[in-house]
Design a protein around this motif. Structure first.
Motif, PDB file in Angstrom:
ATOM      1  N   ALA A 146       0.853  -1.184   0.000  1.00 42.40           N
ATOM      2  CA  ALA A 146       0.000   0.000   0.000  1.00 42.40           C
ATOM      3  C   ALA A 146       0.891   1.237   0.000  1.00 42.40           C
ATOM      4  N   VAL A 147       0.410   2.309  -0.598  1.00 44.12           N
ATOM      5  CA  VAL A 147       1.180   3.551  -0.673  1.00 44.12           C
ATOM      6  C   VAL A 147       1.608   4.002   0.723  1.00 44.12           C
ATOM      7  N   LYS A 148       0.735   3.835   1.716  1.00 45.88           N
ATOM      8  CA  LYS A 148       1.065   4.270   3.078  1.00 45.88           C
ATOM      9  C   LYS A 148       2.249   3.498   3.668  1.00 45.88           C
ATOM     10  N   ASN A 149       2.557   2.318   3.113  1.00 45.66           N
ATOM     11  CA  ASN A 149       3.660   1.501   3.634  1.00 45.66           C
ATOM     12  C   ASN A 149       4.980   1.728   2.900  1.00 45.66           C
ATOM     13  N   VAL A 150       4.977   2.558   1.868  1.00 46.56           N
ATOM     14  CA  VAL A 150       6.195   2.815   1.101  1.00 46.56           C
ATOM     15  C   VAL A 150       7.348   3.279   1.995  1.00 46.56           C
ATOM     16  N   PRO A 151       7.143   4.239   2.912  1.00 47.74           N
ATOM     17  CA  PRO A 151       8.274   4.670   3.760  1.00 47.74           C
ATOM     18  C   PRO A 151       8.892   3.528   4.576  1.00 47.74           C
ATOM     19  N   PHE A 152       8.067   2.614   5.060  1.00 51.37           N
ATOM     20  CA  PHE A 152       8.602   1.466   5.810  1.00 51.37           C
ATOM     21  C   PHE A 152       9.498   0.623   4.917  1.00 51.37           C
ATOM     22  N   TYR A 153       9.029   0.301   3.717  1.00 52.28           N
ATOM     23  CA  TYR A 153       9.819  -0.559   2.837  1.00 52.28           C
ATOM     24  C   TYR A 153      11.063   0.151   2.314  1.00 52.28           C
TER      25      TYR A 153
END
Length: 178
Positions: A146-153
């Motif tokens: 999900a776009v919201k998880n991009v910073p984590f990855y």
């Protein structure tokens, strides 16, 4: 007491670095045949609807995947104090014709139990799956998120590349699995 059977037995695929970074009394290992009772599906439920699985349905899927232990690398993080699964993740190995019959690892189903978030278990799971990909000769490891998880990855070393597309089979066209 029944002894666990594991999805794969190659201990060299478990990153010693990841294991050493886990909280005390936690360990990472391949999915085991008794992990249904340890809450495997409840952790996956953090991601999406898991449907209904009887213990036998779950075991049938486990043994299907175990027979293909060069393709499915599902890991769990166990909290030994409670003997329960607290994080899950899978690396699927795709064999290609491109890149001289290269291999691509696909990370799927990363989930951490709600009461375990903030302990870097998701990060450790990603690192462990990247390690498996590298040890199996993958030229890349990819995932969709999900776009919201991009910073984590991105913190895990991934970079955005192109776009994801999906086609969902209409319910009326879905064929029952054999």
């Amino acid at each position: 007491m029944t002894v666990d059977s594991y999805l794969f037995d190659d201990e060299t695929l478990i990153s010693p670095q990841v294991q050493s970074c886990l909280p005390q009394n936690y360990s990472i290992r391949p999915l085991g045949s008794r992990d249904y009772d340890r809450g495997h599906l409840q952790v996956l439920g953090v991601l999406t609807d898991i449907g209904h699985h009887s213990p036998q349905d779950w075991l049938d899927q486990f043994y299907y995947m175990k027979k293909r232990n060069d393709t499915y690398f599902s890991l769990v993080i166990i909290d030994h104090a409670s003997d329960r699964v607290v994080a899950v993740g899978t690396l699927l190995m795709e064999r290609k014709f491109v890149h001289c019959n290269g291999k691509v690892g696909h990370i799927e189903d990363i989930a951490v139990a709600n009461d375990q978030q903030g302990k870097k278990l998701g990060l450790r799971m990603i690192e462990a799956l990247q390690y498996i990909g590298a040890r199996n000769g993958c030229y890349k490891v990819i995932l969709d998120c999900a776009v919201k998880n991009v910073p984590f990855y991105e913190k895990c070393g991934f970079v955005q590349k192109e776009s994801q597309m999906a086609w969902y089979v209409p319910q009326a066209e879905q064929v029952a699995h054999l």
